[in-house]
Design an enzyme around this catalytic site. Sequence first.
Site, PDB file in Angstrom:
ATOM      1  N   ASN A  67      51.408  22.255 -92.161  1.00  0.00           N
ATOM      2  CA  ASN A  67      51.318  21.028 -91.402  1.00  0.00           C
ATOM      3  C   ASN A  67      50.410  21.305 -90.062  1.00  0.00           C
ATOM      4  O   ASN A  67      50.083  22.424 -89.882  1.00  0.00           O
ATOM      5  CB  ASN A  67      52.555  20.324 -91.336  1.00  0.00           C
ATOM      6  CG  ASN A  67      53.540  21.293 -90.502  1.00  0.00           C
ATOM      7  OD1 ASN A  67      53.261  21.604 -89.426  1.00  0.00           O
ATOM      8  ND2 ASN A  67      54.652  21.541 -91.010  1.00  0.00           N
ATOM      9  N   PHE A  98      64.625  17.478 -83.803  1.00  0.00           N
ATOM     10  CA  PHE A  98      63.241  16.619 -83.471  1.00  0.00           C
ATOM     11  C   PHE A  98      62.880  15.582 -84.816  1.00  0.00           C
ATOM     12  O   PHE A  98      63.551  15.890 -85.868  1.00  0.00           O
ATOM     13  CB  PHE A  98      62.115  17.395 -83.303  1.00  0.00           C
ATOM     14  CG  PHE A  98      61.919  18.052 -81.973  1.00  0.00           C
ATOM     15  CD1 PHE A  98      62.841  18.964 -81.366  1.00  0.00           C
ATOM     16  CD2 PHE A  98      60.926  17.671 -81.041  1.00  0.00           C
ATOM     17  CE1 PHE A  98      62.758  19.540 -80.060  1.00  0.00           C
ATOM     18  CE2 PHE A  98      60.817  17.903 -79.626  1.00  0.00           C
ATOM     19  CZ  PHE A  98      61.836  18.974 -79.150  1.00  0.00           C
ATOM     20  N   LYS A 145      72.894  14.719 -89.829  1.00  0.00           N
ATOM     21  CA  LYS A 145      72.432  16.341 -89.589  1.00  0.00           C
ATOM     22  C   LYS A 145      73.773  16.756 -88.488  1.00  0.00           C
ATOM     23  O   LYS A 145      73.461  17.781 -87.962  1.00  0.00           O
ATOM     24  CB  LYS A 145      71.196  16.697 -89.050  1.00  0.00           C
ATOM     25  CG  LYS A 145      70.235  16.247 -90.074  1.00  0.00           C
ATOM     26  CD  LYS A 145      68.714  16.738 -89.786  1.00  0.00           C
ATOM     27  CE  LYS A 145      67.689  16.274 -90.929  1.00  0.00           C
ATOM     28  NZ  LYS A 145      66.460  16.964 -90.900  1.00  0.00           N
ATOM     29  N   LYS A 199      69.281  10.247 -88.808  1.00  0.00           N
ATOM     30  CA  LYS A 199      68.917  11.853 -88.657  1.00  0.00           C
ATOM     31  C   LYS A 199      70.125  12.519 -87.875  1.00  0.00           C
ATOM     32  O   LYS A 199      70.772  13.522 -88.239  1.00  0.00           O
ATOM     33  CB  LYS A 199      67.469  12.410 -88.142  1.00  0.00           C
ATOM     34  CG  LYS A 199      66.770  12.244 -89.200  1.00  0.00           C
ATOM     35  CD  LYS A 199      65.165  12.823 -88.933  1.00  0.00           C
ATOM     36  CE  LYS A 199      64.289  12.278 -90.098  1.00  0.00           C
ATOM     37  NZ  LYS A 199      62.816  12.406 -89.468  1.00  0.00           N
ATOM     38  N   LYS A 245      45.315  34.867-107.745  1.00  0.00           N
ATOM     39  CA  LYS A 245      44.715  33.599-107.451  1.00  0.00           C
ATOM     40  C   LYS A 245      44.326  32.555-108.392  1.00  0.00           C
ATOM     41  O   LYS A 245      43.914  32.832-109.355  1.00  0.00           O
ATOM     42  CB  LYS A 245      43.260  33.850-106.791  1.00  0.00           C
ATOM     43  CG  LYS A 245      42.685  33.160-106.074  1.00  0.00           C
ATOM     44  CD  LYS A 245      41.349  33.270-105.396  1.00  0.00           C
ATOM     45  CE  LYS A 245      40.326  32.186-105.135  1.00  0.00           C
ATOM     46  NZ  LYS A 245      38.824  32.252-105.095  1.00  0.00           N
ATOM     47  N   ASP A 261      59.372  20.452 -96.052  1.00  0.00           N
ATOM     48  CA  ASP A 261      60.273  20.169 -96.745  1.00  0.00           C
ATOM     49  C   ASP A 261      60.274  20.621 -98.240  1.00  0.00           C
ATOM     50  O   ASP A 261      61.387  20.670 -99.097  1.00  0.00           O
ATOM     51  CB  ASP A 261      60.497  18.707 -97.088  1.00  0.00           C
ATOM     52  CG  ASP A 261      60.899  18.032 -95.586  1.00  0.00           C
ATOM     53  OD1 ASP A 261      61.983  18.703 -95.159  1.00  0.00           O
ATOM     54  OD2 ASP A 261      60.386  17.148 -95.115  1.00  0.00           O
TER      55      ASP A 261
HETATM   56  N1  CTP Z   1      64.355  20.296 -90.313  1.00  0.00           N
HETATM   57  C1  CTP Z   1      64.904  21.513 -90.540  1.00  0.00           C
HETATM   58  N2  CTP Z   1      64.659  21.831 -92.007  1.00  0.00           N
HETATM   59  C2  CTP Z   1      63.832  21.368 -92.777  1.00  0.00           C
HETATM   60  C3  CTP Z   1      63.236  19.870 -92.320  1.00  0.00           C
HETATM   61  C4  CTP Z   1      63.324  19.656 -91.173  1.00  0.00           C
HETATM   62  O1  CTP Z   1      65.690  21.969 -89.898  1.00  0.00           O
HETATM   63  N3  CTP Z   1      63.919  21.398 -94.378  1.00  0.00           N
HETATM   64  C5  CTP Z   1      64.571  19.666 -89.091  1.00  0.00           C
HETATM   65  C6  CTP Z   1      63.234  19.914 -88.118  1.00  0.00           C
HETATM   66  O2  CTP Z   1      63.136  21.017 -87.248  1.00  0.00           O
HETATM   67  C7  CTP Z   1      63.362  18.753 -87.075  1.00  0.00           C
HETATM   68  C8  CTP Z   1      64.298  17.808 -87.861  1.00  0.00           C
HETATM   69  O3  CTP Z   1      64.970  18.381 -88.902  1.00  0.00           O
HETATM   70  O4  CTP Z   1      64.135  19.133 -86.060  1.00  0.00           O
HETATM   71  C9  CTP Z   1      63.534  16.505 -88.354  1.00  0.00           C
HETATM   72  O5  CTP Z   1      62.429  16.734 -89.057  1.00  0.00           O
HETATM   73  P1  CTP Z   1      61.749  15.606 -89.858  1.00  0.00           P
HETATM   74  O6  CTP Z   1      60.486  16.359 -90.541  1.00  0.00           O
HETATM   75  O7  CTP Z   1      61.366  14.715 -88.829  1.00  0.00           O
HETATM   76  O8  CTP Z   1      62.701  15.189 -90.777  1.00  0.00           O
HETATM   77  P2  CTP Z   1      63.372  15.340 -92.025  1.00  0.00           P
HETATM   78  O9  CTP Z   1      64.699  15.497 -91.777  1.00  0.00           O
HETATM   79  O10 CTP Z   1      62.752  16.331 -92.795  1.00  0.00           O
HETATM   80  O11 CTP Z   1      63.311  13.834 -92.876  1.00  0.00           O
HETATM   81  P3  CTP Z   1      62.120  13.122 -93.350  1.00  0.00           P
HETATM   82  O12 CTP Z   1      60.919  13.982 -93.714  1.00  0.00           O
HETATM   83  O13 CTP Z   1      62.598  12.362 -94.459  1.00  0.00           O
HETATM   84  O14 CTP Z   1      61.358  12.097 -92.301  1.00  0.00           O
END
Ligand code: CTP
Length: 402
Positions: free
Chosen positions: A209, A323, A341, A337, A288, A278
């Site tokens: 990303n 975050f 969490k 969240k 490859k 995720d």
């Molecule tokens: N985070 C994490 N591990 C993951 C995904 C996210 O620790 N596999 C943490 C990120 O570091 C951040 C927080 O979760 O502090 C929120 O990340 P975000 O991408 O906004 O949210 P998600 O929980 O992944 O939810 P969604 O993608 O459904 O918005």
Amino acid sequence: MEQRKNVVIGVTGGIAAYKALDIVSKLKKASVNVHVIMTQSAQKFVQPLSFQSLSQNYVVADMFDEPKTWEIEHISLAQKADLFVIVPATANIIGKIANGIADDMLTTTVMATKAPVLIAPAMNTNMYQNPIVQENIRKLEQMGYRFIEPDTGQLACGDVGVGKLPPPEKIVEEILQQLDRKLDLKDKKIIVTAGPTREPIDPVRYITNHSSGKMGYAIAEKAAYRGAEVLLISGPTTLPSPYGVQRIDVNTTMEMYEAVMEKAKWANIIIKAAAVADFRPAVVAENKIKKADADLIIPLTRNPDILKELGNRKAPNTILIGFAAETQDLIENAKKKIQNKNLDFIVANDLTKEGAGFQSDTNIVTIIDKKGHIEHLSKMSKGELAEVILDKAKQLSMEGVE
Ligand code: CTP
């Protein structure tokens, strides 16, 4: 009566040298004891006598001067300094310090000092942007020297660009702040995660990303500066390690998960600024992947949610900060969240706003805590936001202790 602080000001040969006079005068008014060292070329721009009159201390201008009745020698000045400031700093002095050259009064004193050193570069834009100068600055920053970034504007040479010395008030403010530097996070152990993760598809491709890592690195830097012991667990970024921070590099979410879980118990504050992937490809191709005529479909599998797992295992006195990057329903999603969490607070980013989010040097966020307090913050630099986040984490960890 409180002892007056000693600041040694090194003046080097740039047209902005005259502005150092104003800085010395303002510091004197703020009851700071100022000692000035001038290089030979600085003396072509401003007379030592001017600095002497303003600082009311003898100005060191020649390495081989007879010692004066004033208590001055380069070693004694180096020892006496609570802070060393080089203003204006030319490309030449930066290059010398970065490379260990000590051939005059200023460079020998800087080399001998254990005081923090603050450098305010001022020069022509092309010189400032020259990769050698930039490399020297980076090198010094990594060793703990701090820089005041030059302003952009019309320069003495007529060019318009970066390289202008910021106004004296700003430099004086920075100096006074440094003198007052509080190690208020001295007893804190902080884990910060930062950057993106990379999920391999095959030996040459990956999913990732736009995260630059700037937010997490800013937090790590500010925390270390305030005395915390900091462990930065970072995905791939191009940023240099902040001074005084221990860094573990990872690539994938799984690697980040393992590194964080291994160290989690050690920390009393955990800040998860990383933009974690995720999903990862269910299978990483050994070779490859060749193109074929049909579409390519890559099955993805869920990565563990690191923050959620930390929330599950959280000790009562650990502060856990997440975050949230959102493009819609910011507050609602962020609140969910916090609950899911088990967070103490969340820093929610609206990615649709200009000046917020990944590659930017600034951020616009809303901080929401587990009690439901909502704080909308205006646009600020990631460094400033880092301070706000650390202040809040500190306050919550103090409440936890009481
Ligand atoms: N985070 C994490 N591990 C993951 C995904 C996210 O620790 N596999 C943490 C990120 O570091 C951040 C927080 O979760 O502090 C929120 O990340 P975000 O991408 O906004 O949210 P998600 O929980 O992944 O939810 P969604 O993608 O459904 O918005």
